[in-house]
Structure formats: C-alpha cells, structure tokens
Design a protein around this motif. Structure first.
Motif: not given
Lengths: 303, 264
Positions: A42-50, A54, A80
């Motif tokens: 989940a963290d990875r997906a979040k960072l990827r989107a940020e 993607d 952050r």
C-alpha cells in the motif's frame, strides 16, 4: 543580447529534462529502492502515485515542469516536509559560504596575479606560480582537512567544524576560496602581461602618469575582462565545490542536503538540489556574459 | 629537474605493479594496532581497523589508475567521434549535438557525475559509468572546434574533390592533426578523473568497503583527523603528488607541442 537570452531557453529545458530523467535511471524500481524491499504494498502504491510514476513518461515531465513553475519541488520522502522549504532553509548558508569564498579568492588572486605579472621572471613570480599550481592540485576534501589540522588542531585558532561557533565559516570559505584564487592568480598574470604590451599603456606612461595609476586605472581595466569571464565560470564550480566542502565541515547548506538525501535515497530531494545548483550556474553564466557586454566597449558598440 | 613528473608517475606505476604482483593483503585487519602512527612495522602507520596504510595506498593507486585510464579511453574515443561528426557535417547534426553538450556543460564541475552515481548506486562499475557519461563533453567540444577549421584546409578539400568518403577524410586527414591537442586535453583530464574518483568515493558513492580507494581513505581519515592526522596526510600528499605531476606534464606537453588549450 536578446540572442544570448534566448539561447538559455533550450539549455534550461535540457537541464530540467536531464534531472527529470535521473529518477528513471535508477536500476530496477525506484519506489522499491527508496522505501526498501520490505515496505508494504500500500505504501509503495501511495508513493508511486504521489511521484506520478504510474503515469506515462511525457505526462510526468509536463507535471514536473508545471510544479516547478509554481516553485513546488514536491515533498521529501524521508521527512515529509515540502522540499521548497528545505531548500529555503539551507540556501542562506550556502550563499554566504560561496560569497565569502569569492571575496577571499578575489582578494588573494588579483593582487598575487598583479605582483606576478609586474615581477615577471623574478622570485615573486616564481613563488606565485608555485603557490597557484600547488593550490589547484589540492581538491577540497584534502585542502579542507589540511586547514583543519593547521588552524584548528595545531594552532587552536578556529573551530574544527559545525556552524554554531563564531568564525566557523572561515575554514570552509578558505577551502573553497583558495582553489579559485589559484586560477585567478594565473589568469590575472597572463591577462595583465598581455595588456602591458599594448599601445595605450605606453601612451599612459609617456604622458607621465604615475606607474601605480597606469597599472590600476589603465592596464587592469582592460585586463579585467577575461578575468570576469573566468570568475563567472568558476563561480559555478564553486557551487559544485560546496557539496564536498560542506560535507567536510558539517556546514548545513544545499550541498550537505544533497549528500544527505543521497545517503537516505531521498531522490526527490536529490533531484531538487541538482536542479537548483545547475540553474544557479546557468543564471550566473548569463549574468557574466551580460556584465561582459557592459564592461567592454568594443563588444557593446559592436552589438 | 624538469623531469620530476615522470619520476613521480614512474614511482606510482612501480607501486601499483608491486601491489598487483604481490598480494600484500590491503584488507587484513589487525585490531592490536589501531590508528598506530608511522613506525618500524608499518611505513605510514595503520588506519582505524589496524590496516596498513601504505599497502592500502598502493591498492588505492591501482583503482585510481584503472578508473582514470578506462574512462579516458572510452570518453576520448566517444568524444572525438561526436566532435568530428559535429564539426565535419555541420548543419542540424552540429546544432543538435552542440545543444546536448551545452546541457551537459550547464552542470558545474562534478555535480552531474554525483547525480548519476547517486541514482545508479555505489560500486566500481557504476562509478565508471557515471564518469564516462559526463567526461566526453570536453573532447567533443575541442574536436569540433578543431574540425571546423580543419574542414577549410586545402588538403581536406583536395581529398573531398578526389572523392574520398567522409569517414576516410575524418580518419586519415583530420584525426592525425587532432592528436596533439587531444593528448594534452587527455592528460589534464586524467588529473581531473583521479580527483573525481576520489570525490565520489569520498562521498561514499564510489568504491565500497572494504576495498581501498583514495577517496574512501580520505573520508575515514577525516573522521579520525584529530587522533590520527598521519592518515589524512599520507593519503592527501599521495593524491596531490599524482595530480600535480599529471598537470605539470600536461603543461609541458602543451608547451612542447605548441597547443593552445581549448577554453570551454
């Protein structure tokens, strides 16, 4: 002059493109490298989107440019915090260091170069040449510790490193300034020697003007032109030099921020530092060229 | 006296040869003598893990030499080819290639190499890659400037009118005349590369522990500067001797061959 200004546009574009592509040079998945292999999906997906990783590459670049135009460098992965704030915090330290180094370099390099040129072939010339040759062979990460040993450890005059004590700026500024002083000395010597043979210097002397004024008012004014270019070009390497010097002395500037971000694999911060340093260099070079036009009547009237 | 750069470089060549021929175990740890000053058993003292500094200096010299020579070989070839192409062809090829070199030159000093090495990750291969990616620009600019004027020379135009191909003209009629300035430039760049390798290793981006490199040794040396100044001094003086010798050699070659150094 307008042509020179327009010439900057593709260079700036290229610089931004290259620094944008930096993150994509990371072998494998940059998100995995930044967060570590054990990070939750989940963290990875979040960072990827940020980071927008993607999205298709050209679109990412457009977003990157748009954000930069608004002064938005994104957020640090580690702390952050907005990167723009981090840069703003660190900028004064680096700017004051670079400025001090420049003052030292000019204050040392110009007089040494003038003396060497006026005493050409004598021992003063030999000494100045030897000094500048030796100093230019000393990279910052060797000159810095040497000055530390000399002034802080053996003479006990100045603080070793850090930023809190008064006088802490002296050693890092000397480290940065000496290298530039070496180049300036050689440049001033060569440039002044060339000018001293010119007709207008002979005329000035024939008019019976004091030798000191001949050198400072007449010869140096002409000799300064190539020196201005060198100072401009070298101010950039001074900026790059802050990376090493700040690391040696624990000076909390942009250079140190860059190295810290590399150690933490905080690539957005790395990227931002590189962009800021490179763009400052582009602007300094541009200003140098414009100053050159102002200083040299031959160029000014030719345009 | 004028020959001293050859003596210095010759000395380091012998040192590197010795370290290659005999395994002097630069990584051997001896915790009984940590940070020992120079003495009878160890010529230049020991480092923070009791390793022999002189032996590690020899190993580090080998790394410096490998990096400097390998990167010079690659970038000299690549940069000369790009410069010849740009200067000889002119037109849009020239404009495009020069635009690219302008972008690379917009990054001051070693900054771009640091950035590349940072994202590629540590290690000798990535260090070489980062330095290769940034060091070709100088050769390309120099070659292009020379090629522009060489193109107008009579012997080149004679070759063109005789129907020689572009490749043949570049190889046989232009390259030999470029050799002198390129060798001078390469000499200076070797000094630059020795410093660059040390800089990256100093920042922890190059050669990784336990392997010896002058940059990482300086990094450790600075850490123990206050208790063991001999460490930093040994590495720093070695580095300076090489850089100074190579630079003076470059000056001598330049004067002997009457090459005006290209300004970037």
């Amino acid at each position: 002059m307008i042509r020179r200004l327009l010439g900057v546009v593709p260079v700036v574009f290229g610089v931004l493109l290259l620094t944008f592509l930096l993150v994509h040079l990371v072998p494998g998945d940059p998100v995995e490298v930044m967060l570590g292999e054990s990070a939750p999906v989940a963290d990875r997906a979040k960072l990827r989107a940020e980071l927008g990783l993607d999205q298709p590459l050209p679109l990412q670049f457009v977003h990157y440019l748009k954000a930069l135009a608004h002064g938005d460098f994104g957020r640090s992965i580690h702390s952050r915090k907005p990167i723009a704030d981090m840069l703003r915090e660190r900028l004064p330290a680096t700017a004051s260091l670079a400025l001090c180094a420049l003052v030292i370099a000019v204050g040392l390099g110009l007089p040494l170069g003038i003396i060497a040129a006026l005493r050409q072939g004598k021992w003063q010339d030999g000494l100045a040449t030897l000094l500048s040759l030796t100093l230019s062979a000393m990279p910052h990460f060797w000159l810095g510790p040497l000055l530390m040993l000399l002034f802080a450890l053996w003479l006990g005059l100045l603080p070793v490193s850090g930023m809190s004590e008064p006088g802490a700026i002296i050693l890092p500024a000397l480290t940065l300034g000496f290298g530039l002083a070496a180049i300036l000395t050689r440049m001033t010597r060569a440039s002044l020697l060339e000018v001293l043979n010119e007709d207008f210097v002979r005329t000035a002397r024939a008019k019976g003007i004091e030798e000191r004024k001949v050198i400072l008012r007449h010869a140096m004014r002409a000799a300064l032109l190539p020196i201005v270019t060198v100072v401009g070009l070298q101010l950039g390497s001074l900026l790059a030099g802050t990376v090493i010097t700040e690391t040696v002395f624990g000076w909390e500037g942009i250079g140190r921020l860059l190295v810290e971000s590399i150690e933490k694999r905080d690539y957005p911060v790395t990227q931002a530092c590189v962009v800021v340093i490179a763009l400052s260099y582009v602007v300094i070079n541009l200003l140098t060229d414009l100053l050159y036009v102002r200083l040299d009547p031959r160029v000014r009237f030719a345009v | 006296m004028k020959r001293w750069p050859y003596w210095v470089l010759g000395f380091w060549l012998v040192v590197v040869a010795c370290s290659l021929l005999y395994d002097m175990q630069p990584d051997a740890i001896s915790l009984e003598q940590v940070l020992a000053p120079p003495g009878k058993s160890t010529l230049l003292g020991t480092d923070d893990l009791g390793r022999n500094i002189a032996v590690r200096l020899a190993a580090g010299a080998g790394v410096s030499m490998l990096v400097a020579l390998a990167v010079t070989a690659v970038t000299l070839t690549l940069g000369t080819m790009i410069g010849l192409l740009s200067g000889y062809c002119g037109g849009w090829v020239d404009r495009l290639l020069m635009q690219v070199t302008d972008v690379f030159l917009a990054f001051p000093g070693i900054l771009l190499a640091i950035a590349f090495a940072a994202v590629l990750g540590p290690g000798l291969d990535n260090l070489l890659l980062a330095l290769c990616m940034t060091s070709w620009v100088g050769y390309a600019r120099l070659t292009r400037a020379q090629a522009l004027s060489l193109r107008q020379r009579q012997h080149v135009q004679a070759a063109q009118s005789l129907g020689a191909s572009a490749g043949r003209i570049m190889r046989k009629h232009m390259l030999p005349l470029l050799a002198a300035p390129l060798v001078v430039e390469a000499t200076y760049s070797i000094a630059g590369l020795v410093i660059a390798e040390a800089s990256l290793s100093f920042l922890g981006l190059g050669i990784q522990a336990p392997h010896a490199s002058w940059g990482s040794m300086l990094r450790d040396g600075v850490r123990y500067l206050l208790v063991a100044p001999h460490y930093v001094l040994a590495v720093g003086i070695s580095l300076m001797s090489v850089v100074l010798a190579v630079n003076v050699l470059g000056d001598q070659l330049r004067d002997a061959w009457d090459v005006r150094r290209a300004k970037d």
